[in-house]
Design a protein around this motif. Structure first.
Motif, mmCIF file in Angstrom:
data_model
loop_
_atom_site.group_PDB
_atom_site.id
_atom_site.type_symbol
_atom_site.label_atom_id
_atom_site.label_comp_id
_atom_site.label_asym_id
_atom_site.label_seq_id
_atom_site.Cartn_x
_atom_site.Cartn_y
_atom_site.Cartn_z
ATOM 1 N N UNK A 34 4.199 1.351 -20.055
ATOM 2 C CA UNK A 34 3.980 0.271 -19.087
ATOM 3 C C UNK A 34 4.427 0.787 -17.723
ATOM 4 N N UNK A 35 3.581 1.570 -17.044
ATOM 5 C CA UNK A 35 4.006 2.230 -15.810
ATOM 6 C C UNK A 35 4.345 1.231 -14.712
ATOM 7 N N UNK A 36 5.116 1.702 -13.756
ATOM 8 C CA UNK A 36 5.453 0.901 -12.582
ATOM 9 C C UNK A 36 4.194 0.669 -11.763
ATOM 10 N N UNK A 37 4.035 -0.529 -11.229
ATOM 11 C CA UNK A 37 2.982 -0.807 -10.257
ATOM 12 C C UNK A 37 3.465 -1.901 -9.312
ATOM 13 N N UNK A 38 2.702 -2.149 -8.278
ATOM 14 C CA UNK A 38 3.104 -3.123 -7.256
ATOM 15 C C UNK A 38 2.631 -4.533 -7.579
ATOM 16 N N UNK A 53 0.836 -1.211 0.000
ATOM 17 C CA UNK A 53 0.000 0.000 0.000
ATOM 18 C C UNK A 53 0.865 1.252 0.000
ATOM 19 N N UNK A 54 1.956 1.227 0.769
ATOM 20 C CA UNK A 54 2.878 2.367 0.790
ATOM 21 C C UNK A 54 3.532 2.568 -0.575
ATOM 22 N N UNK A 76 3.232 5.787 -3.013
ATOM 23 C CA UNK A 76 4.437 6.485 -3.484
ATOM 24 C C UNK A 76 4.445 6.576 -5.006
ATOM 25 N N UNK A 77 4.078 5.494 -5.678
ATOM 26 C CA UNK A 77 4.066 5.481 -7.139
ATOM 27 C C UNK A 77 3.125 6.541 -7.691
#
Length: 225
Positions: free
Chosen positions: A180-184, A37-38, A42-43
């Motif tokens: 292709x964005x960053x994700x968790x 979640x953090x 942040x992303x």
């Protein structure tokens, strides 16, 4: 009687260990969900300027906007996108006023590998990231055909004459390139499966213990006679 007592103590001890491992994994699950979640928060944060001093530990996932020039020359990293198929990530160097870093522009299908793409002056928004994609099974890049099999930031930077800093674009830098964005989503979180496994083993252990206790307490045929 001693045998029954030994089986009871052994069974309870084993059950306690397996249950404790299951509850520990549930605690780890709650911790990992908080971490994810953090990271997501942040992303998705407001982008800032590229820091003068970049720390891999402190600046991972940092949202950043850079202005400068997308340099010609690109590296193609083989990737597969769900419901789309195989293609390439387009990696290029990007020069600001005083430094050059890497930009992961996004995805193109294999048919667009050799297509011309926009370069020159532009603004890019994305997140700093150092993907960990190399293991002992990763093939060496095919330099002749310009096909890489992982985003190996230090080697990509050396090949393109840039700092070992990569910005994963979330803004579009070319009509033919899909960011292709960053994700968790790609960060492993298997603690629930581990917890289920330990609790399942505890259930089997309890059943086996009960069976052996019943078997040892049941009167033998000689005792019945």
């Amino acid at each position: 009687m001693r045998r029954i007592l030994f089986l009871l103590i052994f069974g309870i001890a084993g059950l306690a260990i397996l249950l404790s491992l299951g509850f520990w994994q549930l605690q780890r699950l709650a911790w990992k969900q908080g971490v994810l979640a953090e990271i997501e928060t942040r992303i998705a944060g407001e982008p800032v300027e590229l820091p003068d001093r970049i720390s891999l530990a402190d600046d991972r996932y940092l949202p950043v906007t850079i202005s400068g020039e997308m340099e010609p020359g690109e590296i193609h990293v083989l990737v597969s996108v769900k419901q789309v198929g195989a293609g390439y990530r387009i990696i290029q160097s990007f020069s600001t006023e005083d430094r050059t870093i890497l930009v992961d522009r996004g995805f193109v299908p294999t048919t667009a590998k050799q297509a011309e793409r926009q370069t020159g002056q532009m603004e890019v928004t994305g997140n700093l990231h150092w993907p960990v994609e190399i293991d002992s099974y990763t093939p060496e890049p095919d330099i002749d055909d310009n096909i890489w099999f992982a985003r190996d930031v230090p080697n990509l930077a050396a090949a393109l004459g840039a700092e070992p800093v990569m910005l994963i674009a979330r803004s579009q830098t070319d009509p033919g390139v899909t960011p292709l964005p960053v994700n968790a989503a790609g960060i492993p979180n298997d603690h629930l499966q581990y917890a289920i496994t330990w609790f399942g083993l505890a259930l089997v252990w309890a059943a086996m213990t009960g069976y052996f206790l019943w078997r040892n307490r049941a009167p033998s045929k000689s005792e019945e006679q």
